[in-house]
Design a protein around this motif. Structure first.
Motif, PDB file in Angstrom:
ATOM      1  N   GLU A  97       0.950  -1.310  -0.051  1.00 36.28           N
ATOM      2  CA  GLU A  97       0.011   0.278  -0.004  1.00 36.28           C
ATOM      3  C   GLU A  97       0.938   1.479  -0.080  1.00 36.28           C
ATOM      4  N   ASN A  98       2.017   1.286   0.699  1.00 35.27           N
ATOM      5  CA  ASN A  98       2.919   2.229   0.606  1.00 35.27           C
ATOM      6  C   ASN A  98       3.341   2.639  -0.756  1.00 35.27           C
ATOM      7  N   VAL A  99       3.661   1.309  -1.423  1.00 37.73           N
ATOM      8  CA  VAL A  99       4.320   1.691  -2.817  1.00 37.73           C
ATOM      9  C   VAL A  99       3.321   2.163  -3.479  1.00 37.73           C
ATOM     10  N   MET A 100       2.223   1.517  -3.560  1.00 42.80           N
ATOM     11  CA  MET A 100       0.858   2.094  -4.279  1.00 42.80           C
ATOM     12  C   MET A 100       0.280   3.471  -4.235  1.00 42.80           C
ATOM     13  N   GLU A 101       0.536   3.911  -3.011  1.00 38.15           N
ATOM     14  CA  GLU A 101      -0.142   5.124  -2.484  1.00 38.15           C
ATOM     15  C   GLU A 101       0.085   6.304  -3.783  1.00 38.15           C
ATOM     16  N   GLY A 102       1.210   6.490  -4.237  1.00 34.66           N
ATOM     17  CA  GLY A 102       1.509   7.742  -4.931  1.00 34.66           C
ATOM     18  C   GLY A 102       1.044   7.461  -6.379  1.00 34.66           C
ATOM     19  N   LEU A 103       0.836   6.084  -6.790  1.00 31.80           N
ATOM     20  CA  LEU A 103       0.262   5.702  -8.182  1.00 31.80           C
ATOM     21  C   LEU A 103      -1.192   5.809  -8.190  1.00 31.80           C
ATOM     22  N   THR A 104      -1.994   5.460  -7.315  1.00 28.62           N
ATOM     23  CA  THR A 104      -3.228   5.388  -7.493  1.00 28.62           C
ATOM     24  C   THR A 104      -3.785   6.898  -6.933  1.00 28.62           C
ATOM     25  N   GLN A 105      -3.178   7.658  -5.958  1.00 35.94           N
ATOM     26  CA  GLN A 105      -3.401   8.874  -5.306  1.00 35.94           C
ATOM     27  C   GLN A 105      -2.990  10.160  -6.188  1.00 35.94           C
ATOM     28  N   VAL A 106      -1.922   9.931  -7.011  1.00 37.75           N
ATOM     29  CA  VAL A 106      -1.274  11.114  -7.510  1.00 37.75           C
ATOM     30  C   VAL A 106      -1.219  10.858  -9.142  1.00 37.75           C
ATOM     31  N   ARG A 107      -0.656   9.704  -9.466  1.00 34.52           N
ATOM     32  CA  ARG A 107      -0.948   9.211 -11.155  1.00 34.52           C
ATOM     33  C   ARG A 107      -2.244   8.749 -11.466  1.00 34.52           C
ATOM     34  N   LYS A 108      -3.235   8.533 -10.511  1.00 34.38           N
ATOM     35  CA  LYS A 108      -4.617   8.171 -10.869  1.00 34.38           C
ATOM     36  C   LYS A 108      -4.545   6.851 -11.697  1.00 34.38           C
ATOM     37  N   ILE A 109      -3.485   5.745 -11.281  1.00 35.91           N
ATOM     38  CA  ILE A 109      -3.533   4.683 -11.751  1.00 35.91           C
ATOM     39  C   ILE A 109      -4.545   3.737 -11.088  1.00 35.91           C
ATOM     40  N   SER A 110      -5.263   2.775 -11.847  1.00 35.16           N
ATOM     41  CA  SER A 110      -6.213   2.051 -11.172  1.00 35.16           C
ATOM     42  C   SER A 110      -5.373   1.062 -10.257  1.00 35.16           C
ATOM     43  N   LYS A 111      -6.139   0.729  -9.155  1.00 34.32           N
ATOM     44  CA  LYS A 111      -5.578  -0.337  -8.004  1.00 34.32           C
ATOM     45  C   LYS A 111      -5.134  -1.392  -8.836  1.00 34.32           C
ATOM     46  N   PHE A 112      -5.757  -1.926  -9.739  1.00 34.07           N
ATOM     47  CA  PHE A 112      -5.123  -3.198 -10.234  1.00 34.07           C
ATOM     48  C   PHE A 112      -3.944  -3.084 -10.955  1.00 34.07           C
ATOM     49  N   GLU A 113      -3.800  -2.064 -11.758  1.00 36.93           N
ATOM     50  CA  GLU A 113      -2.613  -1.714 -12.351  1.00 36.93           C
ATOM     51  C   GLU A 113      -1.491  -1.218 -11.405  1.00 36.93           C
ATOM     52  N   ALA A 114      -1.762  -0.430 -10.404  1.00 35.90           N
ATOM     53  CA  ALA A 114      -0.975   0.124  -9.431  1.00 35.90           C
ATOM     54  C   ALA A 114      -0.216  -1.085  -8.638  1.00 35.90           C
ATOM     55  N   LYS A 115      -1.061  -2.271  -8.478  1.00 36.60           N
ATOM     56  CA  LYS A 115      -0.550  -3.280  -7.655  1.00 36.60           C
ATOM     57  C   LYS A 115       0.632  -4.051  -8.454  1.00 36.60           C
ATOM     58  N   LYS A 116       0.340  -3.999  -9.700  1.00 31.86           N
ATOM     59  CA  LYS A 116       1.401  -4.914 -10.444  1.00 31.86           C
ATOM     60  C   LYS A 116       2.598  -3.970 -10.417  1.00 31.86           C
ATOM     61  N   ILE A 117       2.463  -2.498 -10.648  1.00 39.57           N
ATOM     62  CA  ILE A 117       3.585  -1.951 -10.722  1.00 39.57           C
ATOM     63  C   ILE A 117       4.448  -1.926  -9.245  1.00 39.57           C
ATOM     64  N   ALA A 118       3.601  -1.784  -8.322  1.00 37.59           N
ATOM     65  CA  ALA A 118       4.128  -1.808  -6.931  1.00 37.59           C
ATOM     66  C   ALA A 118       4.951  -3.094  -6.863  1.00 37.59           C
ATOM     67  N   TYR A 119       4.414  -4.274  -7.099  1.00 36.43           N
ATOM     68  CA  TYR A 119       4.974  -5.648  -6.904  1.00 36.43           C
ATOM     69  C   TYR A 119       6.059  -5.663  -7.690  1.00 36.43           C
ATOM     70  N   LYS A 120       6.211  -5.032  -8.850  1.00 37.83           N
ATOM     71  CA  LYS A 120       7.598  -4.936  -9.609  1.00 37.83           C
ATOM     72  C   LYS A 120       8.887  -4.190  -8.739  1.00 37.83           C
ATOM     73  N   TYR A 121       8.345  -3.182  -8.102  1.00 40.58           N
ATOM     74  CA  TYR A 121       9.469  -2.556  -7.481  1.00 40.58           C
ATOM     75  C   TYR A 121       9.594  -3.033  -6.234  1.00 40.58           C
ATOM     76  N   ILE A 122       8.615  -3.784  -5.554  1.00 38.96           N
ATOM     77  CA  ILE A 122       9.036  -4.607  -4.220  1.00 38.96           C
ATOM     78  C   ILE A 122       9.946  -5.738  -4.552  1.00 38.96           C
ATOM     79  N   GLU A 123       9.895  -6.285  -5.628  1.00 38.81           N
ATOM     80  CA  GLU A 123      10.542  -7.361  -6.200  1.00 38.81           C
ATOM     81  C   GLU A 123      12.055  -6.871  -6.373  1.00 38.81           C
ATOM     82  N   LYS A 124      12.030  -5.594  -6.856  1.00 40.20           N
ATOM     83  CA  LYS A 124      13.198  -4.889  -7.057  1.00 40.20           C
ATOM     84  C   LYS A 124      14.251  -4.825  -6.125  1.00 40.20           C
ATOM     85  N   VAL A 125      13.625  -4.126  -5.070  1.00 44.09           N
ATOM     86  CA  VAL A 125      14.330  -4.262  -3.878  1.00 44.09           C
ATOM     87  C   VAL A 125      14.397  -5.600  -2.944  1.00 44.09           C
ATOM     88  N   GLY A 126      13.765  -6.597  -3.576  1.00 51.74           N
ATOM     89  CA  GLY A 126      13.962  -7.826  -2.757  1.00 51.74           C
ATOM     90  C   GLY A 126      13.072  -8.137  -1.683  1.00 51.74           C
TER      91      GLY A 126
END
Lengths: 217, 241
Positions: free
Chosen positions: B97-126
């Protein structure tokens, strides 16, 4: 034994009054919370005159007794605004509690680490959005214990409405005692109702706190 | 990419920045070093207007930023990632949710998409196994990695790091630096305020030495660490290395 029998016999006669106590308390608290939210936002504004509005409100309300405020609503505003007594009572209670709740909310908003606002803003959030999404949920959680305390105070303060003819628990006790001369028993019943209500409030507040504590900071 | 011209900032009587000029090119890693109170953090915070400078101009991708235009500042902040010394994760939100916050609230990306993007970056930082936990359950190093993921998820054009490892226990510094090195390797434009001289030497394209609100020396890591020209940078470096 006689004492307990009297209490059991008279408790049903208190039920309408107990309902009245609940109504003016809940309505008073609801108005108080709304005023408190609005007041807190005025208080944290950096415009001095906006801030001043809230400061004057708090100064006047905290600096005068609730009984006096009830009298103003009952003897002055009730006629001027053609309110009924109950409305005058819960408006006075709401206005009174609003001042204290303003300070509770202000304190909890300001207790949130400044870094939270900065982190939200650095993501590109506007100030209002950062407030709603990030600051207020955390501040609300912190305000629960003092808010619960204030609710209990409001409940007990509702007894002062007896002075403006509101037939709540305490006035009912006095009225019945005037007729049956059993003052101790009637006051004991009133005390039982207050203790019952405050127990429920405390339990509810604790539950709410536990429920909001999922992130266990 | 990022250009700063003649930046001045004071807090009351205290002059913190005295005419800073700086250019950062795309994919460049600039590390700012200097003693406490030299103005490094303030400089970084002025770039995304967490502090408002008294004078000077800031350009991001050629666009001059107007501090009076709140909307423009918000849009700029969404493109400039910031990582704080104290992480500043949102404690009432889970990692994802921390990682999704800016995506959904600022970039207005849908929750579904934001989750995918967020997951990608969470994976990136291990931290894939931590996506559903609250920040309170994480170590300092993990928190900072989430904070980096939160900033990266916005797909910023430049990342600002404000002493990202200063609040960490020594054994946790490495994992954060590793993520930052990986970012640098991928070509992220970065401005890093840090005391980690090993990181500066290894990763920086340019090192800037600041003192008393001024840039006293700029150069490659070799220039600054092996052949410092300025007296004060010599003194600073001999004191810490």
């Amino acid at each position: 034994m006689e004492f307990i029998n009297v209490i059991i016999k008279y408790i049903p006669l208190f039920l309408p009054a107990a309902w009245m106590t609940i109504q003016i308390t809940v309505l008073g608290i609801t108005i108080g919370v709304l005023l408190g939210l609005a007041g807190a936002f005025l208080r944290i504004s950096d415009k001095w005159w906006v801030n001043a509005i809230a400061r004057i409100y708090i100064f006047v309300i905290r600096g005068t007794p609730l009984l006096l405020q009830l009298f103003i609503f009952f003897y002055v505003l009730r006629q001027a605004l053609s309110l009924d007594s109950m409305t005058a009572a819960f408006l006075a209670l709401g206005l009174h509690n609003g001042a204290y709740i303003t300070e509770i909310f202000r304190g909890s908003i300001q207790s949130i680490d400044h870094g939270q606002m900065e982190a939200a803003r650095s993501l590109g959030m506007s100030y209002p959005r950062a407030m709603i999404r990030i600051i207020l949920p955390q501040a609300f959680k912190r305000s629960i214990p003092p808010l619960g305390n204030q609710f209990i105070i409001a409940l007990k303060d509702s007894s002062l409405a007896s002075a403006i003819t509101i037939n709540e628990v305490l006035l009912q006790a006095q009225r019945l005692a005037a007729a049956n001369y059993k003052m101790l028993e009637m006051l004991t019943i009133a005390a039982i109702f207050y203790l019952f209500y405050t127990s429920i409030f405390t339990w509810l507040v604790n539950r709410l706190e536990a429920w909001l504590n999922v992130d266990s900071k | 990419m990022l250009r700063i011209e003649n930046l001045h900032k004071s807090f009351g009587d205290l002059q913190v920045l005295e005419g800073i000029d700086l250019q950062v090119k795309k994919s460049e890693v600039v590390v700012i070093i200097g003693a406490s109170g030299s103005g490094k953090s303030t400089l970084l915070r002025c770039i995304n207007f967490l502090e408002y400078s008294d004078q000077g101009k800031i350009y991001i991708e050629g666009q001059l930023l107007n501090e009076k235009n709140e909307r423009e500042i918000n849009q700029m902040r969404a493109r400039v990632g910031m990582v704080f010394q104290h992480f500043n994760l949102f404690p009432h939100k889970t990692v994802i949710e921390n990682v999704m916050e800016g995506l959904t609230q600022v970039r207005k990306i849908s929750k579904f998409e934001a989750k995918k993007i967020a997951y990608k970056y969470i994976e990136k930082v291990g931290l894939t196994d931590k996506e559903k936990v609250y920040p309170a359950m994480l170590s300092g190093g993990q928190k900072q990695r989430v904070a980096i993921a939160r900033a990266l998820a916005m797909e910023p054009v430049v990342m600002l790091f404000d002493e990202p490892t200063s609040a960490l226990d020594p054994e946790l510094v490495g994992e954060v630096l590793l993520v930052m090195k990986e970012l640098a390797r991928e070509g992220m434009t970065m401005v890093v305020v840090t005391h980690e001289m090993g990181f500066a030497r290894e990763v920086a394209d340019r090192v800037i030495f600041m003192d008393d609100g001024q840039i006293l020396e700029v150069g490659t890591p070799e220039d600054i660490f092996d052949r410092p020209q300025n007296e004060r940078s010599q003194a600073f470096l001999s004191a810490i290395i």
